[in-house]
Design an enzyme around this catalytic site. Structure first.
Site, PDB file in Angstrom:
ATOM      1  N   ARG A  17      11.358  -6.084   4.591  1.00 53.88           N
ATOM      2  CA  ARG A  17      11.138  -4.628   4.514  1.00 53.88           C
ATOM      3  C   ARG A  17      12.164  -3.900   5.382  1.00 53.88           C
ATOM      4  NH1 ARG A  17       5.288  -2.167   5.260  1.00 53.88           N
ATOM      5  NH2 ARG A  17       5.220  -3.392   7.181  1.00 53.88           N
ATOM      6  N   ARG A  60      -8.949   1.229   8.935  1.00 54.91           N
ATOM      7  CA  ARG A  60      -8.602  -0.162   9.198  1.00 54.91           C
ATOM      8  C   ARG A  60      -9.732  -0.882   9.925  1.00 54.91           C
ATOM      9  NH1 ARG A  60      -2.587   0.646   9.196  1.00 54.91           N
ATOM     10  NH2 ARG A  60      -1.630  -1.396   9.013  1.00 54.91           N
ATOM     11  N   LYS A  97       0.834  -1.214   0.000  1.00 58.36           N
ATOM     12  CA  LYS A  97       0.000   0.000   0.000  1.00 58.36           C
ATOM     13  C   LYS A  97       0.865   1.259   0.000  1.00 58.36           C
ATOM     14  CE  LYS A  97      -1.960  -0.977   3.920  1.00 58.36           C
ATOM     15  NZ  LYS A  97      -1.284  -2.258   4.213  1.00 58.36           N
ATOM     16  N   ARG A 144      -0.423  -9.512  13.248  1.00 59.81           N
ATOM     17  CA  ARG A 144      -0.974  -8.416  12.442  1.00 59.81           C
ATOM     18  C   ARG A 144      -1.855  -8.955  11.316  1.00 59.81           C
ATOM     19  NH1 ARG A 144       3.838  -4.891  10.602  1.00 59.81           N
ATOM     20  NH2 ARG A 144       2.235  -3.422   9.977  1.00 59.81           N
ATOM     21  N   ARG A 170      11.477  -2.703  11.119  1.00 62.83           N
ATOM     22  CA  ARG A 170      10.522  -2.211  12.103  1.00 62.83           C
ATOM     23  C   ARG A 170      10.261  -3.269  13.171  1.00 62.83           C
ATOM     24  NH1 ARG A 170       5.667  -0.116   8.340  1.00 62.83           N
ATOM     25  NH2 ARG A 170       4.512  -1.139  10.011  1.00 62.83           N
TER      26      ARG A 170
END
Ligand code: ADP
Ligand code: AMP
Length: 214
Positions: free
Chosen positions: A127, A88, A13, A171, A160
């Site tokens: 990531r 969300r 996204k 998540r 992260r």
């Protein structure tokens, strides 16, 4: 143009939202980036949000909705925006709808970036994020020019805390339980657009441009 990006965490996204913001000259608004900036600055909001983020949970709607509504009220949003990571939950979507309709306006598109769960785990463990400017990279797919350093601002890149594998599983579950119902919500409103997010990022972007128009 007002656009919402939907999709699981790690679906791409943010990557696509930045490209959309550049092409259509509208601000990219990421609630996750706003929270991370507040954590870095050790603000009260940041300390509160961190409690939830570190556990892979959503930050409560009351907090999240307030920062989003404040942000979209700024002058640079007059011609639209691309929202990344908001809404969300259904209550968040309802608050946004109400705020937009008060301005006699509407959301134009909800773009769902679809990627299967197996690929998500791989994307998130690779990531690397710049906590200073919000740029994101992937160690294999989208590496920075110099390992561990942000191409944009030269800061150090990090994994992260919430991209660690144990938190990613949590998540994903939260996504399926609380966020996925938004696909149906926007489908019923007639503004849902699906793109295959497992393609190369340029092909994903081309598919989005075909939807939004040149
Ligand atoms: P989200 O904002 O949905 O959480 P990101 O845009 O940060 O996801 O993307 C998650 C990770 O996957 C990042 O490391 C990013 O560089 C990488 N990525 C994004 N799009 C693609 C793609 N089409 N193919 C491969 N990797 C991608
Ligand atoms: P993101 O950068 O979009 O992956 O968001 C990182 C984390 O910030 C999420 O896992 C949530 O804990 C929190 N967060 C971001 N946006 C929202 C939102 N709209 N509602 C609740 N929590 C959010």
């Amino acid at each position: 143009m007002k656009i919402i990006m939907l999709g699981a965490p790690g679906a791409g996204k943010g990557t696509q939202a930045k490209m959309i913001a550049g092409k259509y000259n509208i601000p990219h608004i990421s609630t996750g980036d706003i929270f991370r900036a507040n954590i870095k600055e050790k603000t009260e909001l940041g300390l509160e949000a961190k409690k939830y983020m570190d556990q892979g949970l959503l930050v409560p709607d009351e907090l999240t909705v307030k920062i989003l509504l404040d942000r979209v009220a700024k002058d640079d949003c007059a011609n639209g925006y691309v929202l990344d990571g908001f809404p969300r939950t259904i209550p968040q979507a309802e608050v946004l709808d109400e705020a937009v309709s008060k301005l006699n306006d509407n959301i134009d598109y909800a773009v769902n970036v679809d990627v299967k769960d197996e690929n998500i785990v791989r994307r998130m463990s690779g990531r690397r994020a710049c906590l200073k400017c919000g740029a994101t990279y992937h160690v294999e797919h989208i590496p920075p020019k110099k390992e561990g350093i942000c191409d944009v601002c030269g800061s150090e890149l990090v994994l992260r805390d919430d991209d660690k594998p144990e938190t990613v599983e949590k998540r994903l579950k939260v996504y399926h339980d609380q966020t996925q119902p938004l696909i149906d919500y926007y489908n019923k409103k007639g503004i849902l657009k699906e793109v295959d997010g497992s393609q190369d990022m340029k092909d994903v972007f081309n598919a989005i441009v075909t939807i939004l128009g040149e």
